[in-house]
Every structure is written in structure tokens, then in C-alpha cells.
Scaffold this motif. Structure first.
Motif, mmCIF file in Angstrom:
data_model
loop_
_atom_site.group_PDB
_atom_site.id
_atom_site.type_symbol
_atom_site.label_atom_id
_atom_site.label_comp_id
_atom_site.label_asym_id
_atom_site.label_seq_id
_atom_site.Cartn_x
_atom_site.Cartn_y
_atom_site.Cartn_z
ATOM 1 N N SER A 154 -36.642 13.960 -9.837
ATOM 2 C CA SER A 154 -36.566 14.292 -8.457
ATOM 3 C C SER A 154 -36.603 13.177 -7.565
ATOM 4 O O SER A 154 -37.423 12.765 -7.031
ATOM 5 C CB SER A 154 -37.863 15.388 -8.060
ATOM 6 N N GLU A 433 -27.403 18.919 -5.812
ATOM 7 C CA GLU A 433 -28.208 18.043 -5.169
ATOM 8 C C GLU A 433 -28.836 18.805 -3.824
ATOM 9 O O GLU A 433 -30.016 18.586 -3.553
ATOM 10 C CB GLU A 433 -27.752 16.794 -4.847
ATOM 11 N N SER A 436 -31.881 21.047 -3.173
ATOM 12 C CA SER A 436 -33.184 20.328 -3.137
ATOM 13 C C SER A 436 -33.364 19.416 -2.014
ATOM 14 O O SER A 436 -34.279 19.241 -1.666
ATOM 15 C CB SER A 436 -33.399 19.757 -4.384
ATOM 16 N N TYR A 437 -32.220 19.232 -1.466
ATOM 17 C CA TYR A 437 -32.432 18.380 -0.272
ATOM 18 C C TYR A 437 -31.582 18.823 0.943
ATOM 19 O O TYR A 437 -30.399 18.327 1.364
ATOM 20 C CB TYR A 437 -31.682 16.872 -0.675
#
Length: 448
Positions: A154, A433, A436-437
Motif C-alpha cells: 500500500s 491504483e 485505493s486513492y
């Protein structure tokens, strides 16, 4: 087009074995080593870097800067109209992290202490690939991005400012390592270094030139970046084309120029853009028949930026798309274009014109096999910053740098496709990506 990629994947699979500890020790054969030497890792990292410098990111760069037009025959048609899918660049993202930078990190961490020359070369390659990531995506993971080797999955996103700082730190450390005497190395790079054959002086020159390139990225943000760029350029001693960092192809079945393979396999996915063709025709540029193939009427024509249907125009020519045509990560002509820009910004008109002349002579000689002094004189005399950037844009046809130059300078003066007020300045972070962001946003200013 995928042959080099497949070679990379095979070598990467081998290299990941070196990260496994205490795995099936009882069945390991003493004749089958589980630790991959830095020589194999370096070759793999270089091949991966070659792949990136001939792949999708170079094509989308050329579409955005209107050197090429993407057509409706393939995925580039949507990109041409700025319909950019987050998953379109996932492969490039993965190759940069999983292949290129993972292998260089292994060299740095596992072999660097006893092999500073290998470490320095790995740091230069990591800096190149890290810069590509932040150039295209802005904020990206780096400080803990490669910790998956240690069980961390992470990573956090670093700001682009910090990433450019990391690029410069890598290059500074690389130069220090490359300056170590041969006696300080347990192993020395040689034929496994596909770029310079183990020549540390050329690696040092390249590292300094790369520092100048990346300092220029920040030239519109104030500070000392222009002074720093000139200092790095002066130290680079990048004196002629023998210092070019090549992307090598021998034209054989296992090493074919990717643009050639792309044209064979996907003949109508990309065509020449009218803006680029008209710019070269208006200047009577002798490189045109090397950059472009004539159409069915034996004319050089391009498709308008809004037209993704027409393919009966000029396609990519032999200098770019021949089986063994070389490409370059950095080149002597780029060094001279950087010098010309820096001297122009420092009000040194004569110095800028001299450097621009050298850049154009290098480009014409490389592309056409000769120079054309009357053509060069007509461009160089009374040159402006726009002249320099337009000539760099032409000389680096199908490379990434014209896109990054445009983002920072606004040259060449191109018009976005209909319905948009600005050419895309970033591409979306891959979906894998962003799930998660979700806080990430795309910057719209031309700061870098």
C-alpha cells in the motif's frame, strides 16, 4: 512489437527468484543458481527501458502534440479526441514499476555496496523511468513504492515536486558512484550493459544531461532551475553523437523496431497529422520524406486533428519505422537544443543560435545522412525561443520530450481538438491504483 516485452517478462520472472529467501532450499540444485547477478538485472532493466521509449507513451505524446493522428481503426482514435480511459495505460504503469524499477532497486540494494558502477547505472535508469512516471501522471508512488519486495503493498503517493527531487538525488548519487575507481568494484559492467558497454564516462555524461533535462521541467516555477540546468549541462561533456543513449534493434525476429512492427500489425491505427506535415512542408524541411511516407498520390499529406476516419494520408516513414531503426533515450541533438534554450533564456542570442545550428546539423545528418546549410541558415538566423522549441519538436518526432516541452512552454502553438479548450496535460492514474486513492485529482496548470 511485443517480442522485447516478452523477453523482459522472461528475465523479470528469473529476477524475482532472487528475492525469495529460504524457499525450497532442500530441492535447490547447486548447478541452478537462485540469485541473479547484477549483469542480468541490468540488461533486463535496459531492455524494459527500451520498451517504454518505443511504446504507447511515445504514441500518445505524439498524438497530443499533433505529430500523429489516432484513427477510429484502433484505440488511438478515442485518445485523439481526448477520450482517455484509466485502464488504457495500465500496462505502461506496470512495466515501469514492476519491471524497470524493481530490477534497478535490486541492483542498488543487493549489489550496490560492492559494485558502485552497477549501482550508478541502475540509479540513472531508475531516474529515467521515475521521471517518465511523474511526467505523465503527476503525483505518483515512489518513496515506498517498491516495498512489495519487503511485504508492503500500500504505497503512498509522493507529490510531483518531491518526485523530481528524488530524480535529481538519484542522478547525483549515480554520478558519485560512477566516479569510483574500477578497483572499488567486485564486478564490472561490460557487454551486459546494452547501452554503453560499461563505459562509465558516458554514463556520467548522460547523468549530467538528464539532470539538465529535468531541471528544465521546473523552469516555469521560478527558483534556480535554469541556473542548475546550465551547470549540469556544462558538466555533462555530452560532446557528440557517440554519447547518445540508444534504444537498439537489430531488425531480427527477436529484436524488431516497435514502430515498424506496429505499422505492420496495425497499419491504420496512426497516421501523420496535418499540423506536423504542413509545418515541415512550409519550411521545405529535408527530413520530411524520412519521417513520412507519401500517400497514394505521391504527396505528403496529414489528417486534421478532428478527423479520426481518414487513413489515406502519409504514414510513419522509414527513419522511424524500419526494422533496425534505432531510437534514443537522450541524444546529442537534445543536448544542443537544451543549450540553445538555456542561452536564449539568458539573452545570449549568438550562443543560442550556435547551439541551435549544432542541434539541427546533428538532426539532419542523423535523419538524412547530410546537412543543408541554406535550410539551417534560414531557420537559425534571428531565432527566437519559439524557433528553438519548434525545431526541437520536429527533430524529436515520435519522442516524449516534445509533449513535456509543450506542457511547460506552450510551443508549438497547436489548437486542441474541437470541443476542448486545452490539450491534456496529464493522463489518468490506472484504475487499479485509483480505487485505493480516490483523493487524486489531475492538475490543469502548466507548471511542469
Amino acid at each position: 512489437m511485443k517480442k522485447i516485452f516478452f523477453l523482459t517478462i522472461i528475465l523479470i520472472g528469473i529476477s524475482f527468484q532472487s528475492c525469495k529467501e529460504d524457499f525450497e532450499d532442500l530441492v535447490n540444485s547447486p548447478n541452478s543458481p537462485t540469485v541473479v547477478p547484477p549483469s542480468s538485472l541490468l540488461s533486463t532493466a535496459e531492455v524494459t527501458t527500451f520498451f517504454v521509449h518505443s511504446g504507447t507513451l511515445t504514441r500518445i505524446s505524439s498524438i497530443f502534440t499533433q505529430q500523429l493522428t489516432g484513427t477510429a481503426d484502433g484505440q488511438f482514435g478515442a485518445m485523439n479526441l481526448y477520450n482517455i480511459n484509466e485502464s488504457a495505460y495500465e500496462n505502461d504503469w506496470d512495466v515501469l514499476y514492476t519491471n524497470a524499477m524493481t530490477n534497478t532497486k535490486i541492483i542498488i540494494d543487493d549489489f550496490g555496496a560492492d559494485n558502485p558502477h552497477y549501482k550508478g547505472m541502475a540509479q540513472v535508469l531508475m531516474a529515467i523511468n521515475l521521471a517518465i512516471l511523474t511526467d505523465f501522471w503527476g503525483d505518483v508512488p515512489f518513496s515506498d513504492a517498491l516495498d512489495a519486495l519487503n511485504g508492503s503493498f500500500s504505497p503512498s503517493f509522493d507529490s510531483q515536486t518531491n518526485v523530481y527531487g528524488s530524480v535529481q538525488n538519484l542522478l547525483t548519487s549515480a554520478i558519485d558512484n560512477l566516479e569510483q575507481p574500477a578497483s572499488a568494484n567486485a564486478l564490472s559492467p561490460g557487454a551486459d550493459d546494452l547501452i554503453y558497454g560499461g563505459d562509465v564516462e558516458k554514463w556520467k555524461a548522460a547523468a549530467y544531461l538528464l539532470k539538465a533535462r529535468y531541471y528544465l521541467r521546473l523552469s516555469e516555477t521560478g527558483g534556480t532551475s535554469l541556473t542548475d540546468a546550465m551547470t549540469a549541462l556544462d558538466k555533462s561533456q555530452f560532446t557528440d553523437a557517440s554519447f547518445d543513449m540508444p534504444v537498439l534493434y537489430d531488425g531480427g525476429s527477436t529484436s524488431t523496431n516497435q514502430y515498424f512492427a506496429f505499422e505492420v500489425q496495425r497499419a491504420n491505427y496512426l497516421v501523420l497529422n496535418k499540423f506536423f506535415i504542413d509545418m515541415m512542408k512550409d519550411a521545405d524541411d529535408p527530413r520530411l520524406p524520412f519521417y513520412a511516407l507519401p500517400d497514394a498520390n505521391n504527396e505528403f499529406t496529414g489528417t486534421d486533428k478532428d478527423d479520426i476516419v481518414t487513413t489515406s494520408v502519409s504514414h510513419i516513414g522509414p527513419y522511424i519505422a524500419s526494422p533496425a531503426a534505432s531510437r534514443y533515450i537522450i541524444s546529442f541533438e537534445e543536448a544542443k537544443f537544451i543549450e540553445a534554450e538555456l542561452k536564449m533564456r539568458n539573452s545570449d542570442q549568438q550562443g543560442a543560435e550556435d547551439a541551435l545550428r549544432a542541434a539541427m546539423e546533428a538532426s539532419l545528418s542523423k535523419v538524412t545522412g547530410t546537412t543543408d546549410n541554406s535550410f539551417i541558415d534560414g531557420i537559425v538566423n534571428g531565432a527566437t525561443l519559439e524557433t528553438i522549441m519548434d525545431q526541437k519538436y520536429t527533430a524529436l518526432f515520435t519522442y516524449m520530450e516534445p509533449y513535456h516541452d509543450y506542457r511547460r512552454t506552450g510551443f508549438p502553438q497547436i489548437t486542441p481538438v474541437t470541443g476542448f479548450t486545452e490539450i491534456p496535460l496529464r493522463i489518468p492514474v490506472p484504475t487499479s491504483e485509483t480505487v485505493s486513492y480516490t483523493h487524486l485529482t489531475l492538475p490543469t496548470n502548466r507548471e511542469v
